[in-house]
Design a protein around this motif. Structure first.
Motif, PDB file in Angstrom:
ATOM      1  N   ASP A 134       0.839  -1.200   0.000  1.00  0.00           N
ATOM      2  CA  ASP A 134       0.000   0.000   0.000  1.00  0.00           C
ATOM      3  C   ASP A 134       0.884   1.264   0.000  1.00  0.00           C
ATOM      4  OD1 ASP A 134      -2.536   0.967  -0.082  1.00  0.00           O
ATOM      5  OD2 ASP A 134      -2.909   0.823   2.081  1.00  0.00           O
ATOM      6  N   ALA A 135       1.937   1.245   0.785  1.00  0.00           N
ATOM      7  CA  ALA A 135       2.856   2.384   0.835  1.00  0.00           C
ATOM      8  C   ALA A 135       3.503   2.599  -0.540  1.00  0.00           C
ATOM      9  CB  ALA A 135       3.923   2.164   1.900  1.00  0.00           C
ATOM     10  N   LEU A 136       3.813   1.517  -1.224  1.00  0.00           N
ATOM     11  CA  LEU A 136       4.427   1.630  -2.553  1.00  0.00           C
ATOM     12  C   LEU A 136       3.431   2.186  -3.564  1.00  0.00           C
ATOM     13  CD1 LEU A 136       6.515  -1.670  -2.615  1.00  0.00           C
ATOM     14  CD2 LEU A 136       7.369   0.676  -2.369  1.00  0.00           C
ATOM     15  N   THR A 137       2.159   1.853  -3.386  1.00  0.00           N
ATOM     16  CA  THR A 137       1.114   2.411  -4.269  1.00  0.00           C
ATOM     17  C   THR A 137       1.055   3.929  -4.094  1.00  0.00           C
ATOM     18  OG1 THR A 137      -0.159   0.383  -4.138  1.00  0.00           O
ATOM     19  CG2 THR A 137      -1.365   2.344  -4.792  1.00  0.00           C
ATOM     20  N   VAL A 138       1.113   4.381  -2.844  1.00  0.00           N
ATOM     21  CA  VAL A 138       1.118   5.828  -2.584  1.00  0.00           C
ATOM     22  C   VAL A 138       2.370   6.456  -3.194  1.00  0.00           C
ATOM     23  CG1 VAL A 138       1.259   7.607  -0.787  1.00  0.00           C
ATOM     24  CG2 VAL A 138      -0.257   5.635  -0.473  1.00  0.00           C
ATOM     25  N   ALA A 139       3.501   5.787  -3.018  1.00  0.00           N
ATOM     26  CA  ALA A 139       4.763   6.327  -3.528  1.00  0.00           C
ATOM     27  C   ALA A 139       4.701   6.554  -5.040  1.00  0.00           C
ATOM     28  CB  ALA A 139       5.906   5.376  -3.183  1.00  0.00           C
ATOM     29  N   ARG A 140       4.020   5.668  -5.740  1.00  0.00           N
ATOM     30  CA  ARG A 140       3.999   5.732  -7.207  1.00  0.00           C
ATOM     31  C   ARG A 140       2.908   6.649  -7.757  1.00  0.00           C
ATOM     32  NH1 ARG A 140       4.632  -0.426  -6.769  1.00  0.00           N
ATOM     33  NH2 ARG A 140       6.904  -0.600  -6.599  1.00  0.00           N
ATOM     34  N   ALA A 141       2.044   7.143  -6.887  1.00  0.00           N
ATOM     35  CA  ALA A 141       0.948   7.999  -7.354  1.00  0.00           C
ATOM     36  C   ALA A 141       1.523   9.273  -7.981  1.00  0.00           C
ATOM     37  CB  ALA A 141       0.030   8.355  -6.188  1.00  0.00           C
ATOM     38  N   PRO A 142       1.044   9.654  -9.165  1.00  0.00           N
ATOM     39  CA  PRO A 142       1.602  10.829  -9.846  1.00  0.00           C
ATOM     40  C   PRO A 142       1.234  12.149  -9.163  1.00  0.00           C
ATOM     41  CG  PRO A 142      -0.219   9.872 -11.106  1.00  0.00           C
ATOM     42  CD  PRO A 142       0.039   8.948  -9.975  1.00  0.00           C
ATOM     43  N   ALA A 143       0.124  12.173  -8.446  1.00  0.00           N
ATOM     44  CA  ALA A 143      -0.286  13.410  -7.778  1.00  0.00           C
ATOM     45  C   ALA A 143      -0.513  13.134  -6.300  1.00  0.00           C
ATOM     46  CB  ALA A 143      -1.571  13.939  -8.408  1.00  0.00           C
ATOM     47  N   SER A 144      -0.405  14.183  -5.488  1.00  0.00           N
ATOM     48  CA  SER A 144      -0.564  13.974  -4.046  1.00  0.00           C
ATOM     49  C   SER A 144      -2.010  13.604  -3.720  1.00  0.00           C
ATOM     50  CB  SER A 144      -0.156  15.241  -3.282  1.00  0.00           C
ATOM     51  OG  SER A 144      -1.014  16.302  -3.615  1.00  0.00           O
ATOM     52  N   PRO A 145      -2.200  12.671  -2.800  1.00  0.00           N
ATOM     53  CA  PRO A 145      -3.557  12.347  -2.353  1.00  0.00           C
ATOM     54  C   PRO A 145      -4.224  13.576  -1.744  1.00  0.00           C
ATOM     55  CG  PRO A 145      -1.981  10.690  -1.618  1.00  0.00           C
ATOM     56  CD  PRO A 145      -1.178  11.821  -2.175  1.00  0.00           C
TER      57      PRO A 145
END
Ligand code: SF4
Length: 165
Positions: A134-145
């Motif tokens: 899950d942390a890696l999914t956040v890391a790869r997100a192109p824009a900030s949540p």
């Protein structure tokens, strides 16, 4: 970009507190030194359990591991949180990865003299793996949540960044 083995305890803590916080932290935006809550945390940490030796696993740094293979973490807050539990679980996962059969995490809250014990069960192991992914999914997100509701941001060191229009 970080990989599976790079995910550390701070990443997991931020994942549970706020995904946006984790995303910002991973991009080098780190205002923590300005935050008095963090300074207090360091002070509590520095004056507690000084007889024990921290364990450095690279990305993850643990306060200490006892002879029964329980991970001990000293917390600055007074109340246990899901983020604290997730961090302890993560450290157990990391220890298992290097061949140490961690039994679980013991979280110490010196401010309120509370102690909580979380055994490292198969379910905890599965959740620890899921947390890393899950942390890696956040890391790869192109824009900030998205930001949290403002009331949930109280005390966060990123408040100025997120809420100064
Ligand atoms: S200020 Fe709020 S939205 Fe921004 S990182 Fe902190 S908790 Fe998340």
């Amino acid at each position: 970009m970080i990989g599976y083995e790079d995910v550390g305890g701070v990443h997991i803590k931020y994942l549970y507190h706020c995904r946006r916080q984790l995303w910002l932290y991973l991009r080098g935006i780190r205002p923590e030194h300005l935050n008095t809550a963090v300074q207090l945390g360091e002070a509590v940490h520095d004056t507690s359990y000084t007889r024990n030796t921290p364990v450095d696993l690279g990305a993850a740094k643990l306060d200490f591991v006892d002879g029964g293979h329980w991970v001990h973490e000293v917390k600055s807050s007074g109340r246990p949180s899901p983020a604290d539990e997730a961090q302890g679980r993560h450290y157990c996962q990391r220890l298992h990865r290097v061949g140490i059969d961690a039994q679980g995490a013991v979280l110490h809250y010196p401010k309120t003299r509370r102690t909580q014990r979380f055994p490292y069960t198969p379910e905890a192991a599965r959740q620890a793996d899921e947390d890393i992914r899950d942390a890696l999914t956040v890391a790869r997100a192109p824009a900030s949540p998205d930001r949290l509701a403002r009331s949930a941001c109280r005390g966060c060191s990123y408040t100025d960044y997120c809420w100064t229009e």
